[in-house]
Design a protein around this motif. Structure first.
Motif, PDB file in Angstrom:
ATOM      1  N   UNK A   1       0.464  -1.311   0.136  1.00 44.85           N
ATOM      2  CA  UNK A   1       0.250  -0.101  -0.171  1.00 44.85           C
ATOM      3  C   UNK A   1       0.823   1.753  -0.213  1.00 44.85           C
ATOM      4  N   UNK A   2       1.714   1.804   0.719  1.00 47.65           N
ATOM      5  CA  UNK A   2       3.245   2.279   0.693  1.00 47.65           C
ATOM      6  C   UNK A   2       3.597   2.763  -0.700  1.00 47.65           C
ATOM      7  N   UNK A   3       3.560   1.976  -1.386  1.00 44.88           N
ATOM      8  CA  UNK A   3       4.631   2.133  -2.647  1.00 44.88           C
ATOM      9  C   UNK A   3       3.461   1.959  -3.206  1.00 44.88           C
ATOM     10  N   UNK A   4       2.084   2.246  -2.738  1.00 43.77           N
ATOM     11  CA  UNK A   4       1.246   2.415  -4.448  1.00 43.77           C
ATOM     12  C   UNK A   4       0.615   4.190  -4.103  1.00 43.77           C
ATOM     13  N   UNK A   5       1.366   4.426  -2.658  1.00 45.38           N
ATOM     14  CA  UNK A   5       1.048   5.893  -2.346  1.00 45.38           C
ATOM     15  C   UNK A   5       2.104   6.861  -2.866  1.00 45.38           C
ATOM     16  N   UNK A   6       2.796   6.179  -2.644  1.00 44.44           N
ATOM     17  CA  UNK A   6       3.917   7.045  -3.156  1.00 44.44           C
ATOM     18  C   UNK A   6       4.010   7.295  -4.260  1.00 44.44           C
ATOM     19  N   UNK A   7       4.044   5.876  -5.030  1.00 42.92           N
ATOM     20  CA  UNK A   7       3.478   5.913  -6.775  1.00 42.92           C
ATOM     21  C   UNK A   7       2.760   6.888  -7.017  1.00 42.92           C
ATOM     22  N   UNK A   8       1.478   7.072  -6.611  1.00 44.41           N
ATOM     23  CA  UNK A   8       0.459   7.997  -7.048  1.00 44.41           C
ATOM     24  C   UNK A   8       1.235   9.529  -6.515  1.00 44.41           C
ATOM     25  N   UNK A  62       9.378  14.754  -6.189  1.00 47.05           N
ATOM     26  CA  UNK A  62       9.479  14.143  -7.236  1.00 47.05           C
ATOM     27  C   UNK A  62      10.641  13.072  -6.778  1.00 47.05           C
ATOM     28  N   UNK A  63      11.666  14.004  -7.477  1.00 45.44           N
ATOM     29  CA  UNK A  63      12.856  13.050  -6.266  1.00 45.44           C
ATOM     30  C   UNK A  63      12.173  12.639  -4.920  1.00 45.44           C
ATOM     31  N   UNK A  64      11.796  13.117  -4.064  1.00 45.76           N
ATOM     32  CA  UNK A  64      12.255  12.224  -2.347  1.00 45.76           C
ATOM     33  C   UNK A  64      11.020  10.959  -2.975  1.00 45.76           C
ATOM     34  N   UNK A  65       9.945  11.055  -3.551  1.00 46.84           N
ATOM     35  CA  UNK A  65       9.310   9.667  -3.893  1.00 46.84           C
ATOM     36  C   UNK A  65       9.727   8.912  -4.716  1.00 46.84           C
ATOM     37  N   UNK A  66      11.063   9.424  -6.151  1.00 46.10           N
ATOM     38  CA  UNK A  66      11.360   8.526  -6.209  1.00 46.10           C
ATOM     39  C   UNK A  66      12.608   8.066  -5.327  1.00 46.10           C
ATOM     40  N   UNK A  67      13.365   8.423  -4.918  1.00 45.53           N
ATOM     41  CA  UNK A  67      13.912   7.871  -3.920  1.00 45.53           C
ATOM     42  C   UNK A  67      13.720   6.362  -3.116  1.00 45.53           C
ATOM     43  N   UNK A  68      12.254   6.972  -3.068  1.00 48.62           N
ATOM     44  CA  UNK A  68      11.437   6.186  -1.710  1.00 48.62           C
ATOM     45  C   UNK A  68      11.238   4.690  -2.469  1.00 48.62           C
ATOM     46  N   UNK A  69      10.376   5.240  -3.296  1.00 50.32           N
ATOM     47  CA  UNK A  69      10.377   4.309  -4.560  1.00 50.32           C
ATOM     48  C   UNK A  69      11.403   3.045  -4.982  1.00 50.32           C
ATOM     49  N   UNK A  70      12.536   3.483  -5.260  1.00 50.77           N
ATOM     50  CA  UNK A  70      13.040   3.259  -5.414  1.00 50.77           C
ATOM     51  C   UNK A  70      13.840   2.439  -4.554  1.00 50.77           C
ATOM     52  N   UNK A  71      14.441   2.914  -3.648  1.00 47.24           N
ATOM     53  CA  UNK A  71      13.846   1.729  -2.413  1.00 47.24           C
ATOM     54  C   UNK A  71      12.941   0.623  -1.593  1.00 47.24           C
ATOM     55  N   UNK A  72      11.628   1.027  -2.226  1.00 42.46           N
ATOM     56  CA  UNK A  72      11.174   0.401  -1.847  1.00 42.46           C
ATOM     57  C   UNK A  72      11.350  -0.863  -3.075  1.00 42.46           C
TER      58      UNK A  72
END
Length: 164
Positions: A1-8, A62-72
């Motif tokens: 769920x966290x991944x989808x929220x971050x992707x959104x 954009x940069x922050x969520x991209x980093x978190x998505x990459x890590x997740x």
């Protein structure tokens, strides 16, 4: 769920970054075509505010969520599309600061012309030309970043596919 929220959030940030950035860019071009210092000063002031309050924070999101998505997703930073998109994104970001500085200076020059009842001078037009071309380069870079973000392919991989 966290991944989808971050992707959104990542996609929304891309829309804001691209949408507000492009809208501001086109409005200032249209205002400049009027050659009316009052119109240009008004629109330029709005562009500076929108780019400062909306577009710039969207870039950081954009940069922050991209980093978190990459890590997740456990994506390695050295994967070709990710590394290339990061390089392009940082390059576009490096163009962003001069754009903001030029917009603020153009706004000041347009306000000064309005207050003095003058037309815009060469200082304004010189800064406008720089702003225009730096903006074009930035948006070309953003088109490439969005292409990589949605396809997970580098521009070179796209070229290979097109030429094959």
């Amino acid at each position: 769920m966290l991944y989808l929220a971050l992707k959104y959030l990542h996609v929304i940030a891309a829309i804001f970054l691209f949408g507000f950035g492009m809208g501001s860019f086109l409005y200032l071009i249209a205002a400049n075509r009027t050659r009316n210092p009052q119109v240009i000063a008004h629109v330029c002031g709005m562009v500076v505010r929108f780019d400062s309050w909306i577009t710039t924070p969207a870039g950081f999101l954009q940069l922050g969520t991209g980093y978190l998505l990459m890590k997740l997703a456990a994506l390695p930073l050295d994967s070709p599309w990710l590394l290339t998109s990061l390089v392009f994104f940082i390059g576009v970001g490096a163009l962003w600061l001069p754009v903001l500085v030029l917009q603020k200076r153009m706004h000041g020059l347009a306000l000064s012309a309005v207050e003095q009842g003058l037309s815009l001078d060469d200082r304004y037009h010189h800064r406008y030309q720089k702003w225009l071309w730096v903006g074009i380069c930035g948006f070309l870079g953003m088109f490439v970043v969005v292409l990589m973000m949605t396809t997970k392919l580098t521009p070179w991989q796209w070229l290979e596919m097109l030429l094959a």
